[in-house]
Design an enzyme around this catalytic site. Sequence first.
Site, PDB file in Angstrom:
ATOM      1  CE  LYS A 125      -4.125  -2.171   2.031  1.00  0.00           C
ATOM      2  NZ  LYS A 125      -3.383  -3.577   1.690  1.00  0.00           N
ATOM      3  CE  LYS A 133      -6.132   1.126   0.624  1.00  0.00           C
ATOM      4  NZ  LYS A 133      -6.018   0.641  -0.980  1.00  0.00           N
ATOM      5  NE  ARG A 183      -3.401  -7.047  -8.814  1.00  0.00           N
ATOM      6  CZ  ARG A 183      -3.176  -8.099  -7.764  1.00  0.00           C
ATOM      7  NH1 ARG A 183      -2.929  -9.449  -7.904  1.00  0.00           N
ATOM      8  NH2 ARG A 183      -3.878  -7.795  -6.632  1.00  0.00           N
ATOM      9  NE  ARG A 235      -8.689  -7.280  -8.676  1.00  0.00           N
ATOM     10  CZ  ARG A 235      -7.627  -6.910  -7.773  1.00  0.00           C
ATOM     11  NH1 ARG A 235      -7.019  -7.795  -7.172  1.00  0.00           N
ATOM     12  NH2 ARG A 235      -7.341  -5.866  -7.811  1.00  0.00           N
ATOM     13  NE  ARG A 239     -15.182  -5.440   1.470  1.00  0.00           N
ATOM     14  CZ  ARG A 239     -15.336  -6.539   1.995  1.00  0.00           C
ATOM     15  NH1 ARG A 239     -14.217  -6.593   2.895  1.00  0.00           N
ATOM     16  NH2 ARG A 239     -16.392  -7.097   2.258  1.00  0.00           N
ATOM     17  CG  ASP A 241      -4.629  -4.162  -6.633  1.00  0.00           C
ATOM     18  OD1 ASP A 241      -4.405  -5.042  -7.510  1.00  0.00           O
ATOM     19  OD2 ASP A 241      -4.827  -4.297  -5.299  1.00  0.00           O
ATOM     20  CD  GLU A 243      -3.906  -2.670  -1.952  1.00  0.00           C
ATOM     21  OE1 GLU A 243      -3.193  -3.678  -2.151  1.00  0.00           O
ATOM     22  OE2 GLU A 243      -4.776  -2.559  -1.220  1.00  0.00           O
ATOM     23  CG  ASN A 274      -1.085  -6.187  -4.919  1.00  0.00           C
ATOM     24  OD1 ASN A 274      -1.317  -6.328  -3.691  1.00  0.00           O
ATOM     25  ND2 ASN A 274      -1.803  -5.453  -5.598  1.00  0.00           N
TER      26      ASN A 274
END
Length: 320
Positions: free
Chosen positions: A129, A164, A214, A229, A237, A277, A285, A287
């Site tokens: 993050k 978050k 993603r 997503r 979310r 993301d 984000e 990852n």
Amino acid sequence: MHVLFVIDPLPGLKAWKDSSVAIMRSLAARGHAFSFAGMGDLFVDQGRVRVAATAMRLRGDADWMGHGWWTQDADARDCDLTEFDAVLMRKDPPFDMEYVYATHLFDYAQAQGARVFNAGSAIRNHPEKLAITEFAQYTAPTLVSRDMARLRAFHAQQGDVIVKPLDGMGGSGIFRLQPGEPNLGAILESLTELGTRTIMAQRYIPEIAQGDKRVLIIGGEPVPFALARIPLQGETRGNLAAGGRGVARPLSAHDLELARAVGSRLAGRGLLLIGLDVIGDYITEINVTSPTCFVEITEQTGFDVAGRFVDALQQALGAV
């Protein structure tokens, strides 16, 4: 080539859609061997970084929907990490102190000659993050703090925000705070543990309705398709773990710009695989622990993501 997977327990993997299993299948198709170990199987003995590793094979009659998809050739044996051509860190978060210790062991192993992907220091130095702060021009307004007054002021300024924890995954611990949120204080107190734990707040991005994308970057190059997503009705979310629906789409010109900007800067830091993301025009984000979505993209587009990863791994090892 012999590859070691440091991974979660195999019986718990959803083999039909697991990205690590997809990599195994691609390696097996090319005649490569692989073993597995858990993070707790790493140890240091007389200054050498070693592991209790178990050789494994994919079953010819694999039941990808169950547990009958693999078999081990023998019991675990203790060996140096340098005995493997490559070590793949595919253990899912939480990114706790045990995870941090493992990244240090990988660093020591690399100094002894092991080849680890993603590199221990790279994983540790790019918290998923916080790493977006290096690319502020591509992010929505963001605040990282544990100060309650500062977080309240950010919410008042932005009006609609997402908050978050910094160490969550799969959408856990994410809250949307809209204007006039009656539980604002309680949510912030809970997430910050009464001001003792740092969290992230970001301006809400309405384009989440079209999906949290993603975007995979392998060897510095973007995969040409993203997995959007799509949140469930009434959800904020898009994470698949939170019930989101995955739809593969070609990268937009802006997605490609984001991915190339991040990939060109981070690939040289020991990050063979990166998962961005992206919501709307913004990175939310970066990852680097065990990015997923290989199988969903491959099944919907025909683009062999795992094959691309193995190509990049072989290139990184000089074994093209």
